[in-house]
Design a protein around this motif. Structure first.
Motif, PDB file in Angstrom:
ATOM      1  N   ASP A 276     -21.945  -1.281   6.173  1.00  0.00           N
ATOM      2  CA  ASP A 276     -21.150  -0.509   5.210  1.00  0.00           C
ATOM      3  C   ASP A 276     -21.188  -1.070   3.790  1.00  0.00           C
ATOM      4  OD1 ASP A 276     -19.679  -2.787   5.561  1.00  0.00           O
ATOM      5  OD2 ASP A 276     -17.775  -1.774   5.940  1.00  0.00           O
ATOM      6  N   GLY A 277     -22.079  -2.031   3.528  1.00  0.00           N
ATOM      7  CA  GLY A 277     -22.191  -2.576   2.183  1.00  0.00           C
ATOM      8  C   GLY A 277     -21.379  -3.828   1.936  1.00  0.00           C
ATOM      9  N   TYR A 278     -20.679  -4.319   2.966  1.00  0.00           N
ATOM     10  CA  TYR A 278     -19.860  -5.533   2.837  1.00  0.00           C
ATOM     11  C   TYR A 278     -20.183  -6.481   3.994  1.00  0.00           C
ATOM     12  CZ  TYR A 278     -17.251  -2.481  -0.300  1.00  0.00           C
ATOM     13  OH  TYR A 278     -16.907  -1.621  -1.319  1.00  0.00           O
ATOM     14  N   PRO A 279     -21.381  -7.041   4.028  1.00  0.00           N
ATOM     15  CA  PRO A 279     -21.797  -7.865   5.168  1.00  0.00           C
ATOM     16  C   PRO A 279     -21.128  -9.229   5.183  1.00  0.00           C
ATOM     17  CG  PRO A 279     -23.484  -7.907   3.470  1.00  0.00           C
ATOM     18  CD  PRO A 279     -22.449  -6.924   3.009  1.00  0.00           C
ATOM     19  N   ARG A 280     -20.861  -9.714   6.391  1.00  0.00           N
ATOM     20  CA  ARG A 280     -20.374 -11.085   6.556  1.00  0.00           C
ATOM     21  C   ARG A 280     -21.516 -12.067   6.306  1.00  0.00           C
ATOM     22  NH1 ARG A 280     -17.836  -9.762  12.367  1.00  0.00           N
ATOM     23  NH2 ARG A 280     -19.509  -8.228  12.182  1.00  0.00           N
ATOM     24  N   LYS A 281     -21.150 -13.267   5.865  1.00  0.00           N
ATOM     25  CA  LYS A 281     -22.132 -14.320   5.611  1.00  0.00           C
ATOM     26  C   LYS A 281     -22.000 -15.473   6.600  1.00  0.00           C
ATOM     27  CE  LYS A 281     -23.493 -12.203   1.824  1.00  0.00           C
ATOM     28  NZ  LYS A 281     -24.800 -11.537   1.744  1.00  0.00           N
ATOM     29  N   GLY A 282     -20.960 -15.429   7.446  1.00  0.00           N
ATOM     30  CA  GLY A 282     -20.738 -16.537   8.364  1.00  0.00           C
ATOM     31  C   GLY A 282     -20.243 -17.777   7.661  1.00  0.00           C
ATOM     32  N   LYS A 283     -19.369 -17.596   6.649  1.00  0.00           N
ATOM     33  CA  LYS A 283     -18.821 -18.716   5.880  1.00  0.00           C
ATOM     34  C   LYS A 283     -17.305 -18.598   5.818  1.00  0.00           C
ATOM     35  CE  LYS A 283     -22.925 -19.120   2.922  1.00  0.00           C
ATOM     36  NZ  LYS A 283     -23.435 -19.094   1.521  1.00  0.00           N
ATOM     37  N   ASP A 284     -16.656 -19.733   5.664  1.00  0.00           N
ATOM     38  CA  ASP A 284     -15.195 -19.755   5.594  1.00  0.00           C
ATOM     39  C   ASP A 284     -14.739 -19.396   4.183  1.00  0.00           C
ATOM     40  OD1 ASP A 284     -14.708 -20.476   8.283  1.00  0.00           O
ATOM     41  OD2 ASP A 284     -15.232 -22.547   7.819  1.00  0.00           O
ATOM     42  N   THR A 285     -14.898 -18.140   3.851  1.00  0.00           N
ATOM     43  CA  THR A 285     -14.439 -17.660   2.546  1.00  0.00           C
ATOM     44  C   THR A 285     -13.076 -17.001   2.717  1.00  0.00           C
ATOM     45  OG1 THR A 285     -15.642 -15.603   2.939  1.00  0.00           O
ATOM     46  CG2 THR A 285     -16.766 -17.315   1.682  1.00  0.00           C
ATOM     47  N   SER A 286     -12.425 -16.701   1.627  1.00  0.00           N
ATOM     48  CA  SER A 286     -11.135 -16.022   1.695  1.00  0.00           C
ATOM     49  C   SER A 286     -11.338 -14.570   2.119  1.00  0.00           C
ATOM     50  CB  SER A 286     -10.454 -16.073   0.330  1.00  0.00           C
ATOM     51  OG  SER A 286     -11.257 -15.416  -0.632  1.00  0.00           O
ATOM     52  N   CYS A 287     -10.237 -13.907   2.441  1.00  0.00           N
ATOM     53  CA  CYS A 287     -10.296 -12.483   2.751  1.00  0.00           C
ATOM     54  C   CYS A 287     -10.395 -11.720   1.434  1.00  0.00           C
ATOM     55  CB  CYS A 287      -9.058 -12.043   3.525  1.00  0.00           C
ATOM     56  SG  CYS A 287      -9.028 -12.605   5.241  1.00  0.00           S
ATOM     57  N   MET A 288     -11.551 -11.168   1.157  1.00  0.00           N
ATOM     58  CA  MET A 288     -11.775 -10.449  -0.093  1.00  0.00           C
ATOM     59  C   MET A 288     -11.363  -8.991   0.073  1.00  0.00           C
ATOM     60  SD  MET A 288     -15.401 -12.157  -1.251  1.00  0.00           S
ATOM     61  CE  MET A 288     -16.074 -12.140   0.418  1.00  0.00           C
ATOM     62  N   ILE A 289     -10.600  -8.502  -0.876  1.00  0.00           N
ATOM     63  CA  ILE A 289     -10.075  -7.145  -0.829  1.00  0.00           C
ATOM     64  C   ILE A 289     -10.753  -6.320  -1.916  1.00  0.00           C
ATOM     65  CG2 ILE A 289      -8.012  -5.710  -0.958  1.00  0.00           C
ATOM     66  CD1 ILE A 289      -6.404  -8.254  -0.189  1.00  0.00           C
ATOM     67  N   PHE A 290     -11.447  -5.264  -1.496  1.00  0.00           N
ATOM     68  CA  PHE A 290     -12.163  -4.412  -2.429  1.00  0.00           C
ATOM     69  C   PHE A 290     -11.553  -3.017  -2.426  1.00  0.00           C
ATOM     70  CE2 PHE A 290     -15.117  -7.503  -0.688  1.00  0.00           C
ATOM     71  CZ  PHE A 290     -15.751  -8.010  -1.813  1.00  0.00           C
TER      72      PHE A 290
ATOM     73  N   LEU B  77       0.816  -1.211   0.000  1.00  0.00           N
ATOM     74  CA  LEU B  77       0.000   0.000   0.000  1.00  0.00           C
ATOM     75  C   LEU B  77       0.851   1.262   0.000  1.00  0.00           C
ATOM     76  CD1 LEU B  77      -2.721  -0.943   2.656  1.00  0.00           C
ATOM     77  CD2 LEU B  77      -3.105  -0.625   0.202  1.00  0.00           C
ATOM     78  N   PRO B  78       0.383   2.310  -0.648  1.00  0.00           N
ATOM     79  CA  PRO B  78       1.082   3.598  -0.545  1.00  0.00           C
ATOM     80  C   PRO B  78       0.890   4.194   0.852  1.00  0.00           C
ATOM     81  CG  PRO B  78      -0.962   3.855  -1.772  1.00  0.00           C
ATOM     82  CD  PRO B  78      -0.790   2.372  -1.538  1.00  0.00           C
ATOM     83  N   ALA B  79       1.790   5.062   1.244  1.00  0.00           N
ATOM     84  CA  ALA B  79       1.690   5.701   2.554  1.00  0.00           C
ATOM     85  C   ALA B  79       0.369   6.450   2.673  1.00  0.00           C
ATOM     86  CB  ALA B  79       2.865   6.651   2.757  1.00  0.00           C
ATOM     87  N   ASP B  80      -0.235   6.362   3.856  1.00  0.00           N
ATOM     88  CA  ASP B  80      -1.496   7.041   4.197  1.00  0.00           C
ATOM     89  C   ASP B  80      -2.726   6.454   3.515  1.00  0.00           C
ATOM     90  OD1 ASP B  80      -0.254   8.826   5.933  1.00  0.00           O
ATOM     91  OD2 ASP B  80       0.193  10.242   4.314  1.00  0.00           O
ATOM     92  N   ALA B  81      -2.583   5.346   2.778  1.00  0.00           N
ATOM     93  CA  ALA B  81      -3.762   4.665   2.248  1.00  0.00           C
ATOM     94  C   ALA B  81      -4.592   4.153   3.423  1.00  0.00           C
ATOM     95  CB  ALA B  81      -3.354   3.516   1.344  1.00  0.00           C
ATOM     96  N   THR B  82      -5.903   4.187   3.291  1.00  0.00           N
ATOM     97  CA  THR B  82      -6.788   3.800   4.390  1.00  0.00           C
ATOM     98  C   THR B  82      -7.549   2.531   4.042  1.00  0.00           C
ATOM     99  OG1 THR B  82      -8.469   5.302   3.510  1.00  0.00           O
ATOM    100  CG2 THR B  82      -7.070   6.127   5.285  1.00  0.00           C
ATOM    101  N   VAL B  83      -7.651   1.634   5.043  1.00  0.00           N
ATOM    102  CA  VAL B  83      -8.275   0.329   4.843  1.00  0.00           C
ATOM    103  C   VAL B  83      -9.222   0.043   6.006  1.00  0.00           C
ATOM    104  CG1 VAL B  83      -7.885  -2.141   4.503  1.00  0.00           C
ATOM    105  CG2 VAL B  83      -6.166  -0.495   3.721  1.00  0.00           C
ATOM    106  N   SER B  84     -10.424  -0.429   5.675  1.00  0.00           N
ATOM    107  CA  SER B  84     -11.380  -0.844   6.702  1.00  0.00           C
ATOM    108  C   SER B  84     -11.540  -2.356   6.688  1.00  0.00           C
ATOM    109  CB  SER B  84     -12.751  -0.198   6.458  1.00  0.00           C
ATOM    110  OG  SER B  84     -13.734  -0.790   7.283  1.00  0.00           O
ATOM    111  N   PHE B  85     -11.606  -2.934   7.874  1.00  0.00           N
ATOM    112  CA  PHE B  85     -11.913  -4.360   8.036  1.00  0.00           C
ATOM    113  C   PHE B  85     -13.324  -4.541   8.601  1.00  0.00           C
ATOM    114  CE2 PHE B  85      -7.356  -4.112   7.975  1.00  0.00           C
ATOM    115  CZ  PHE B  85      -6.941  -5.258   7.321  1.00  0.00           C
ATOM    116  N   GLY B  86     -14.083  -3.446   8.629  1.00  0.00           N
ATOM    117  CA  GLY B  86     -15.445  -3.516   9.150  1.00  0.00           C
ATOM    118  C   GLY B  86     -15.526  -3.567  10.658  1.00  0.00           C
ATOM    119  N   TYR B  87     -14.416  -3.203  11.349  1.00  0.00           N
ATOM    120  CA  TYR B  87     -14.382  -3.270  12.809  1.00  0.00           C
ATOM    121  C   TYR B  87     -14.880  -4.635  13.283  1.00  0.00           C
ATOM    122  CZ  TYR B  87     -14.437  -1.283  17.557  1.00  0.00           C
ATOM    123  OH  TYR B  87     -14.191  -0.998  18.883  1.00  0.00           O
ATOM    124  N   SER B  88     -14.292  -5.682  12.689  1.00  0.00           N
ATOM    125  CA  SER B  88     -14.742  -7.055  12.907  1.00  0.00           C
ATOM    126  C   SER B  88     -13.921  -7.808  13.942  1.00  0.00           C
ATOM    127  CB  SER B  88     -14.706  -7.820  11.585  1.00  0.00           C
ATOM    128  OG  SER B  88     -13.393  -7.802  11.047  1.00  0.00           O
TER     129      SER B  88
END
Length: 482
Positions: free
Chosen positions: A459-473, A394-405
């Protein structure tokens, strides 16, 4: 010759204290098994850990509790800093990791158990001591209690402090006991409940016209506790507007539920308060039996008024201490009528302890440990590695949310190295709106997430309660997902 003497003494000690040694070995084995084999499966990572670890991590790096991810404008002031300061010291000494954060709670819990054994040993003898140990096993091996041994929250620390203050009071070091409770206020506001035994102590001394002597060591402890509180007070004054705002949020949350759990909670509190009251009248002193019971009441009051699933362990500790108080009462006064009365009281308390040890609750049922957890990971190691690789680029100061999960603490060190920033989606942890504009969203899902958490995924990216990969949007309009 000295070696032979040492071995003979060790064997004699083991024969004399084998029940305590067996209890210690059992609890240590269970706690360490959970930490090593169910490290992030029981309990799963929780967003509270994100908040508390984040402030500790930043303080260890910058000397400030300001965390951009929690509030971009100011320091979050919703909790005293004692636990975060302790974690920060650990990170300074041993480096940072999510693992070490949970190891701290594990060791604190084992320390609290050791103090619990000292309490039993100080107050009970013979068969009563063995009964007290069995009751302590029930309290400490409950899944509700074991949860605090493997989560980066402050329950392990303040429980150790409050049990240590009880041990001091049982040894007639009331000044030291009070000092420890006051020091506990720099860890959590729950310390207020443990002022109850000392309020009763002062009132008892006044009514009986008895003196209360405080030794030089106890006076020093009180001065240290006062200085710690004064330091926290200065910290609050420096951030007074944030403190008032965050306290408004906290009180709004707490007052959203009935005080002390409503009529049922008040009824329970009134009934258990009768126990130390009767002990004071019958024994005509504020001895170990009443002090044990008062601390038991304090633990239960904390839970009734806390409205927090992580406090459920305190029901177990409260009823265990009340039962110890009743056992101690029968040792002090052996009259038949009193023993019959204590037996009836103990039966009711034992029923309550048995109920709370492993009751069914909506919040906890899906989190409790089970054999299937041994064959799975909350988050696969290769997924954690993949996200770390993403952060490193990531470039410096790029911001990333994990959904406070709750998965954020896996990556705090990675963000610091990349000079990028993780963030929650809302304005702050105490104010949802206005929502933040972020560069990326990482959705790490797991079948171990309880479904009731999904309502917070707004926030538009709801969890499904499934063992999926970490999806990066990418949340930029000119880029797609990865």
């Amino acid at each position: 010759m000295p070696t032979v003497l040492y071995r003979s003494r060790a064997l004699a000690f083991a024969r004399l204290h084998w029940p305590m040694l067996a209890c210690a070995a059992l609890v240590a084995a269970v706690v360490l098994f959970i930490r090593i084999w169910l490290g992030f499966e029981f309990p799963i990572p929780w967003n509270d850990e994100t908040a508390f670890i984040a402030q500790a991590f930043e303080f260890s790096r910058t000397g400030s509790f300001y965390v951009y991810g929690l509030n971009s404008e100011r320091v979050v002031m919703w909790m005293p800093p004692g636990y975060m300061l302790m974690l920060a010291a650990v990170y300074k000494l041993f480096g940072y990791s999510f693992e070490i954060s949970r190891w701290v709670s594990c060791l604190l819990y084992l320390g609290a158990f050791g103090i619990g054994m000292a309490i039993v040993r100080s107050t009970l003898k013979g068969w009563r001591q063995n009964v007290g140990l069995v009751l302590m096993l029930a309290a400490f091996l409950s899944p509700y209690s074991l949860a605090i041994s493997n989560i980066a929250r402050m329950e392990g620390l303040y429980t150790l402090i409050f049990l240590l203050s009880l041990l001091a009071a049982l040894r007639d070091k009331y000044g030291l006991g009070l000092a420890l409770v006051l020091l506990g206020a720099t860890v959590h506001y729950n310390a207020v409940y443990f002022l109850l035994p000392y309020a009763v102590l002062v009132l008892w001394k006044i009514l009986r016209r008895e003196t209360l002597s405080i030794g030089p060591g106890e006076l020093l402890a009180l001065v240290i506790a006062a200085l710690a509180l004064a330091g926290y007070g200065l910290f609050v004054i420096k951030h007074i507007h944030g403190f008032l705002s965050d306290m408004q949020f906290q009180f709004a949350y707490k007052l959203g539920s009935p005080v002390m759990g409503g009529r049922e909670g008040w009824s329970l509190l009134g009934l258990i308060l009768l126990i130390p009251f009767l002990q004071l009248i019958v024994h005509r002193r504020l001895g170990a039996e009443a002090m044990l019971s008062l601390y038991g009441v304090a633990f239960i009051a904390m839970t009734l008024n806390g409205h927090n699933m992580w406090y459920y362990f305190a029901y177990n500790f409260g009823f265990w201490l009340l039962l110890l108080g009743v056992l101690a009462s029968t040792a002090v006064l052996g009259k038949t009528w009193w023993r019959v009365g204590c037996t009836l009281i103990a039966g009711c308390l034992l029923y309550q302890l048995g109920h709370y040890v492993n009751r069914s609750t909506l919040e906890f049922d899906s989190l409790k440990p089970r054999l299937s957890m041994l064959s799975r990971d909350f988050l696969a190691p290769h997924e954690i590695k993949r996200v770390r690789t993403f952060i490193a680029g990531l470039p410096a100061d790029a911001t990333v949310s994990f959904g406070y999960s709750g998965v954020e603490p896996y990556f705090f060190d990675d963000f610091a190295k990349a000079k990028a920033r993780w963030s929650i989606s809302g304005h702050s942890v105490t104010q949802v709106f206005p929502a933040r504009a972020l560069d990326y969203r990482v959705l790490c899902d797991s079948a171990l997430f309880p479904g009731y958490l999904f309502v917070y995924d707004w926030d538009g990216y709801p969890r499904k309660g499934k063992d999926t990969s970490c999806m990066i949007f990418s949340t930029r309009v000119d880029q797609g997902s990865k």
